[in-house]
Design an enzyme around this catalytic site. Structure first.
Site, PDB file in Angstrom:
ATOM      1  N   LYS A  25      -7.013  -1.304 -15.209  1.00 31.77           N
ATOM      2  CA  LYS A  25      -6.814  -2.390 -16.169  1.00 31.77           C
ATOM      3  C   LYS A  25      -7.938  -2.416 -17.197  1.00 31.77           C
ATOM      4  O   LYS A  25      -7.691  -2.461 -18.406  1.00 31.77           O
ATOM      5  CB  LYS A  25      -6.747  -3.720 -15.416  1.00 31.77           C
ATOM      6  N   ARG A  94      -9.913 -11.087 -13.596  1.00 31.68           N
ATOM      7  CA  ARG A  94      -8.796 -10.229 -13.191  1.00 31.68           C
ATOM      8  C   ARG A  94      -9.283  -9.019 -12.399  1.00 31.68           C
ATOM      9  O   ARG A  94     -10.244  -8.360 -12.781  1.00 31.68           O
ATOM     10  CB  ARG A  94      -8.036  -9.724 -14.421  1.00 31.68           C
ATOM     11  N   GLY A 103      -0.086  -6.774  -7.979  1.00 34.43           N
ATOM     12  CA  GLY A 103      -0.048  -8.024  -7.241  1.00 34.43           C
ATOM     13  C   GLY A 103      -0.795  -8.029  -5.916  1.00 34.43           C
ATOM     14  O   GLY A 103      -0.764  -9.005  -5.193  1.00 34.43           O
ATOM     15  N   MET A 105      -4.076  -7.708  -5.461  1.00 32.94           N
ATOM     16  CA  MET A 105      -5.350  -8.419  -5.509  1.00 32.94           C
ATOM     17  C   MET A 105      -5.190  -9.647  -6.397  1.00 32.94           C
ATOM     18  O   MET A 105      -4.098  -9.996  -6.780  1.00 32.94           O
ATOM     19  CB  MET A 105      -6.443  -7.487  -5.981  1.00 32.94           C
ATOM     20  N   ARG A 361      -0.254  -0.035 -18.618  1.00 29.09           N
ATOM     21  CA  ARG A 361      -0.477   0.935 -17.552  1.00 29.09           C
ATOM     22  C   ARG A 361       0.768   1.799 -17.444  1.00 29.09           C
ATOM     23  O   ARG A 361       1.833   1.417 -17.944  1.00 29.09           O
ATOM     24  CB  ARG A 361      -0.745   0.244 -16.221  1.00 29.09           C
ATOM     25  N   HIS A 479       7.827  -9.677  -8.403  1.00 30.51           N
ATOM     26  CA  HIS A 479       7.131  -8.899  -7.383  1.00 30.51           C
ATOM     27  C   HIS A 479       8.089  -8.042  -6.561  1.00 30.51           C
ATOM     28  O   HIS A 479       7.878  -6.853  -6.366  1.00 30.51           O
ATOM     29  CB  HIS A 479       6.356  -9.854  -6.475  1.00 30.51           C
ATOM     30  N   SER A 789       9.935  36.279   9.643  1.00 32.60           N
ATOM     31  CA  SER A 789      10.196  34.889   9.283  1.00 32.60           C
ATOM     32  C   SER A 789       9.384  34.030  10.245  1.00 32.60           C
ATOM     33  O   SER A 789       9.575  34.095  11.457  1.00 32.60           O
ATOM     34  CB  SER A 789      11.682  34.587   9.408  1.00 32.60           C
ATOM     35  N   CYS A 856      10.959  29.515   8.332  1.00 35.25           N
ATOM     36  CA  CYS A 856      12.211  28.811   8.569  1.00 35.25           C
ATOM     37  C   CYS A 856      12.044  27.624   9.507  1.00 35.25           C
ATOM     38  O   CYS A 856      13.004  27.140  10.056  1.00 35.25           O
ATOM     39  CB  CYS A 856      13.254  29.771   9.117  1.00 35.25           C
ATOM     40  N   TYR A 876       9.771  33.362   0.531  1.00 40.52           N
ATOM     41  CA  TYR A 876      10.694  32.221   0.487  1.00 40.52           C
ATOM     42  C   TYR A 876      10.367  31.207   1.569  1.00 40.52           C
ATOM     43  O   TYR A 876       9.680  31.508   2.544  1.00 40.52           O
ATOM     44  CB  TYR A 876      12.150  32.694   0.633  1.00 40.52           C
TER      45      TYR A 876
HETATM   46  P1  ADP Z   1      -1.949  -8.358 -11.998  1.00 40.42           P
HETATM   47  O1  ADP Z   1      -2.896  -7.248 -11.886  1.00 40.42           O
HETATM   48  O2  ADP Z   1      -1.506  -8.908 -10.695  1.00 40.42           O
HETATM   49  O3  ADP Z   1      -0.838  -8.056 -12.967  1.00 40.42           O
HETATM   50  P2  ADP Z   1      -3.285  -9.761 -14.090  1.00 40.42           P
HETATM   51  O4  ADP Z   1      -4.761  -9.679 -14.087  1.00 40.42           O
HETATM   52  O5  ADP Z   1      -2.613  -8.830 -15.015  1.00 40.42           O
HETATM   53  O6  ADP Z   1      -2.755  -9.588 -12.630  1.00 40.42           O
HETATM   54  O7  ADP Z   1      -2.945 -11.257 -14.449  1.00 40.42           O
HETATM   55  C1  ADP Z   1      -1.810 -11.999 -14.045  1.00 40.42           C
HETATM   56  C2  ADP Z   1      -1.132 -12.634 -15.262  1.00 40.42           C
HETATM   57  O8  ADP Z   1      -2.039 -13.415 -16.025  1.00 40.42           O
HETATM   58  C3  ADP Z   1      -0.583 -11.589 -16.199  1.00 40.42           C
HETATM   59  O9  ADP Z   1       0.670 -11.985 -16.653  1.00 40.42           O
HETATM   60  C4  ADP Z   1      -1.552 -11.587 -17.329  1.00 40.42           C
HETATM   61  O10 ADP Z   1      -0.940 -11.197 -18.512  1.00 40.42           O
HETATM   62  C5  ADP Z   1      -2.047 -13.020 -17.372  1.00 40.42           C
HETATM   63  N1  ADP Z   1      -3.402 -13.064 -17.923  1.00 40.42           N
HETATM   64  C6  ADP Z   1      -4.482 -12.455 -17.433  1.00 40.42           C
HETATM   65  N2  ADP Z   1      -5.556 -12.646 -18.213  1.00 40.42           N
HETATM   66  C7  ADP Z   1      -5.142 -13.412 -19.240  1.00 40.42           C
HETATM   67  C8  ADP Z   1      -5.799 -13.946 -20.398  1.00 40.42           C
HETATM   68  N3  ADP Z   1      -7.070 -13.698 -20.652  1.00 40.42           N
HETATM   69  N4  ADP Z   1      -5.064 -14.691 -21.223  1.00 40.42           N
HETATM   70  C9  ADP Z   1      -3.765 -14.935 -20.971  1.00 40.42           C
HETATM   71  N5  ADP Z   1      -3.098 -14.469 -19.915  1.00 40.42           N
HETATM   72  C10 ADP Z   1      -3.774 -13.712 -19.039  1.00 40.42           C
HETATM   73 MG    MG Z   2      -0.973  -7.557 -14.715  1.00 36.19          MG
END
Ligand code: ADP
Ligand code: MG
Ligand code: MG
Length: 898
Positions: A25, A94, A103, A105, A361, A479, A789, A856, A876
């Protein structure tokens, strides 16, 4: 030491190549900044700090300074100050690991809101509703992530603080008779925040912190700790991600999608992740924060006309509502896909008409989509053929070869309900309502469908154990959808008619009530849900042009040939459709178990002398000749390796008294005589007993009969103008003398058949190499044999001294204690068994450089083993028909990326 990496306003310390340090990220946020894409400023604390913290439970001394320094830079760009009463900056905290773990962490939004900063933000935003909405979200996330999970408080299922708070909100909504979160009044939200805080204090015995810095550091530490959270650990175990990588933490200034109707948030894919079609695809919600889309609390709107599902048809798209911003988003998604040369999964937020990108990503996709994207991107020139091949993996192929619902039966079945088609293919199973139940039922050998209102990362172990997943809420990017797609699992989400009662363990849908254990069938390709069980049918790969194309590309890049293991013309035909280039192993013993033939076989086995034995065995000749005729014809003009009789003879004799007396009657021999014969055939250790070429040495007439059947079938087919190449294979040879003994019989028989029929026959005689002694003396054997074989099943048994049939009793312990890394019968033990294979190849080729060598065993269909066989220089691999495409792909990949 630099542990904090800034990004913002056109300049970033890191870039996409820093994934190990900044996590996916953080590295991609930096990269987007470098590309000039609008991203809210922030900074990333590196994964080094995560490891440091895990080891010492403390941070390096100067980390706080570094964080303060970067925070200042962010404040400068934003014109706001963290914790300032009049003009407060809010941030998100984040997580982000090297490889995306969607999702798994934690993330906390709106950090920095306190009783002192709230009034300032209200004045600045002129939107009190928005501020309290943000505040109740902060309290919920913070209580869940920092005060409960990171504090190692383990509530009972359904009793977590987040669930408690969500329930409070639900009952408030009921009291106020509103359905949408957004319809709660300012007073409602204020009341809600107060109840939240007192509930937290009562439940968790500590107070929600009213200080921005406490929030910030509490959040940072909790995100680091979430790396070792239960669900993150189990996800890494399933996905084979090392536990010592650690996560980075991103601190980013907040942008708000929940400030009114010209605000929004969404998730999108640069191509459709379920089909692979080159359409910009996504979902959005007006007046919401990012988590709302993923959490699946509301059915999101489609991004554009191409993203419309049946359910979302009447909801307005972003393309219609905010055409200008949609246009900008479309430009950015194209830019990102071109830059990364792969399908991207992106997150965005619109604040007061201004577009911000929050994540990009490489997007997860299902098997069919992976194949289509690889083929089309190569055709578009975005990637070359080699990259296209590397983009597809064996699981993708496995998945598209997975069954769909039987169309005829499906058509006649009444649709019980419909949701969104989140993971394709069909799935039937008994319903369960919790992830733990799914796991334990699955362990009991049951086929289950996990039914949830929505899934959360806590459910992954149960989702993994299920045939299919059904949720009542959530969209295509929820999710459940994300996880199912990653695994190629059948999944239907957002099935709104579903009412689930966790207490009763039942669901009701459109007037029908189903209880735990009842059968349900899902069609994850169209979203339909059916009561009961619908049979599955195999997919027709001939009609899948992307599959055909990727296989064509694979074939043009590989040298390793792929054969199949097949014992019947039907299997041979199937394997040819999958691209097999011959049969590497045709087992002849299966042919004897047919009811008509078994009695002749049994008669032969109990015969006391050669004359009687020959008489019995000649009854089998026409059957065998017919079998070989069918198989050789089905495979022509490719070669077919036929193995002479291999298993110990007692396998063909009856075991219980009833059957024995019936056989005695049939053969007209006294019961005692039969029993005595059976007794005599009994072996202490049949695996190492009278089997393989040892049978042919003791009873040469068996070899004679089989050779005759092979050559007569060949002669007949040659007369029918077919190109026929039988390869007669002698099993379980340990010394060259055994082989010479058998080869003489086979060659003699070939001469006899040639003379009798007047047909010129081409054939090879070779051996299976499946004993350590054969590997050690491969040079001697190669002087006589025309091919090798490797029979890696027996070679693994005899090298390890493990019986494949008994390994189950200790294998789990061996795997748990890491005594061996993987079941050696599934993936070849390269160090030991592989060493013998190498020795066999070197010694064999040393004598006969042109010696044809294949494998085989079961390993011929295992990607990791195939790579090893490629490296070892085999000609093969041979595997079961359904693994043939996987072997073709892997063979090409081993060539491209050794
Ligand atoms: P995950 O890795 O589980 O996707 P994220 O870190 O991307 O978690 O965050 C979860 C949600 O919060 C995402 O939809 C993301 O776009 C939103 N989000 C994260 N940081 C910000 C921010 N600085 N401003 C607005 N929305 C945010
Ligand atoms: Mg995200
Ligand atoms: Mg064997």
């Amino acid at each position: 030491m630099n542990d904090v990496y800034f990004f913002g306003e056109g300049k970033a310390d890191g870039s996409a190549s820093d994934k190990n340090l900044l996590g996916g990220k953080g590295a991609n946020l930096a990269e987007m900044i470098n590309l000039g894409i609008p991203v809210p400023p922030g900074f990333t604390i590196s994964t080094d700090i995560c490891r440091y913290y895990m080891e010492r439970d403390a941070y390096p001394d100067d980390l706080e300074n570094q964080v303060q320094h970067s925070l200042k830079q962010v404040e400068k760009i934003m014109g706001q100050t963290f914790g300032n009463f009049d003009n407060p900056l809010l941030v998100s905290i984040r997580s982000g690991a090297r490889k995306s773990m969607p999702g798994m962490m934690e993330t906390i939004l709106n950090v920095g809101l306190t009783s002192k900063t709230i009034p300032g933000l209200i004045t600045k935003s002129k939107d009190e509703r928005f501020v309290y909405d943000a505040y109740r979200r902060l309290i919920t996330m913070y209580a869940d992530v920092v005060m409960e999970k990171a504090a190692c408080i383990k509530p009972q299922e359904g009793e977590g603080i987040r669930e408690k708070l969500d329930k409070i909100m639900e009952s408030l909504k009921n009291r106020e008779s509103v359905t949408r979160d957004g319809d709660l009044s300012i007073e409602n939200l204020k009341e809600l925040c107060d109840i939240y805080k007192s509930t937290i204090k009562k439940t968790l015995k500590s107070e929600f912190p009213d200080d921005p810095n406490t929030q910030l550091w509490g959040g940072i530490t909790a995100v680091f700790k979430s790396w070792n959270g239960k669900r993150a650990v189990s996800y890494r175990n399933i996905e084979n991600i090392p536990h010592d990588w650690g996560t980075a933490v991103n601190i980013q200034s907040m942008v708000f999608g929940n400030m009114g109707d010209n605000c929004a948030t969404g998730v999108a894919f640069t191509r459709n992740p379920a089909t692979g079609k080159n359409n910009f695809y996504g979902e959005w919600l007006p007046n919401a924060q990012g988590e709302d889309v993923v959490a699946g609390l509301r059915t999101p709107n489609p991004l554009n006309h191409m993203s419309c599902s049946n359910k979302a048809k009447n909801l307005p798209s972003l393309e219609e509502i905010m055409p200008e911003i949609y246009g900008k988003l479309d430009t950015i998604q194209k830019q990102l896909e071109t830059h990364y040369r792969d399908m991207q999964d992106i997150e965005f937020t619109i604040q007061n008409g201004h577009l911000w990108m929050l994540q990009t990503r490489v997007g997860k996709r299902n098997g069919a989509a992976a194949i289509r994207m690889a083929v089309e991107m190569a055709e578009e020139g975005l990637i070359d053929e080699k990259i296209a091949l590397m983009r597809v993996n064996s699981d993708d192929l496995d998945e598209i070869m997975h069954p769909m619902l039987d169309k005829k039966v499906e058509k006649q079945s009444k649709i019980l309900a419909a949701g969104l088609p989140a993971g394709p293919g069909g799935g039937s199973g008994q319903i369960v309502f919790t992830a733990d139940d799914a796991e334990s039922w699955h362990k009991d050998g049951k086929q289950v469908i996990l039914v949830r209102s929505e899934t959360s990362p806590e459910d992954v172990h149960g989702m993994f154990a299920s045939e299919a997943i059904l949720t009542a809420r959530g969209g295509m990017t929820s999710h459940a959808a994300l996880v199912a797609r990653g695994w190629g699992k059948c999944c239907v989400v957002g099935c709104a008619d579903l009412q689930i009662s966790l207490q009763e363990k039942s669901l009701s849908v459109n007037g029908i009530t189903l209880n735990e254990g009842d059968w349900l069938t899902l069609n994850g390709s169209n979203g339909n849900v059916y009561n009961g069980q619908i049979p599955l049918e195999a997919v027709n790969l001939k009609k899948n042009k992307y599959f055909q194309k990727i296989m064509e590309i694979a074939d043009s890049h590989r040298k390793l040939l792929v054969r199949t293991n097949a014992d019947s013309p039907g299997d041979a035909q199937q394997a040819r459709e999958f691209g097999a280039e011959g049969i590497g192993l045709c087992r002849t013993e299966h042919m004897f178990f047919d009811p008509e033939r078994i009695s002749a076989m049994q008669e032969m086995i109990i015969a006391e002398n050669e004359t009687n034995r020959r008489k019995a065995i000649m009854k089998l000749l026409p059957y065998q000749r017919g079998d070989f005729y069918g198989i050789l014809k089905a495979m022509a003009p490719y070669p077919v390796t036929i193995r002479l009789l291999d298993p110990p003879l007692h396998e063909f004799l009856p075991q219980d008294d009833d059957q024995i007396s019936r056989l005695a009657n049939e053969l007209n021999v006294p019961m005692e005589a039969l029993n005595a014969r059976i007794e005599k055939l009994h072996e202490q250790n049949p695996m190492l007993g009278h089997r393989g070429c040892r049978l042919g040495v003791s009873f040469p007439e068996i070899t004679e009969m089989q050779a005759r059947a092979i050559f007569e079938a060949t002669a007949q087919l040659v007369q029918e103008n077919k190109i026929i190449l039988p390869e007669v294979m002698v099993p379980l040879v340990g010394s060259v003398t055994e082989f010479i003994h058998q080869k003489e019989i086979i060659d003699n028989m070939a001469e006899i058949v040639k003379k009798e029929t007047g047909v010129e026959i081409e054939y090879l005689v070779g051996t299976m190499i499946e004993l350590p002694r054969a590997c050690a003396t491969a040079d001697k054997i190669a002087e006589e044999a025309q091919f090798f074989s490797f029979g890696t099943n027996d070679l693994t048994q005899t090298t390890y001294g493990f019986s494949r049939d008994d390994i189950g009793s200790f294998l789990p312990d061996y795997l748990n204690h890491k005594i061996i890394p993987i079941d050696p019968f599934q993936s070849i033990d390269q160090e030991g068994v592989g060493c013998l294979v190498k020795m066999g190849v070197e010694k064999g080729r040393g004598v006969n450089p042109k010696l044809k060598i294949g494998i085989c065993g079961e390993h011929g269909g295992d990607p990791k083993s195939i790579r090893f066989f490629h490296e070892t220089g085999l000609d093969y691999v041979s595997c079961s028909p359904f693994r043939v495409p996987i072997a073709r792909l892997t063979a090409a990949q081993s060539e491209i990326n050794p």
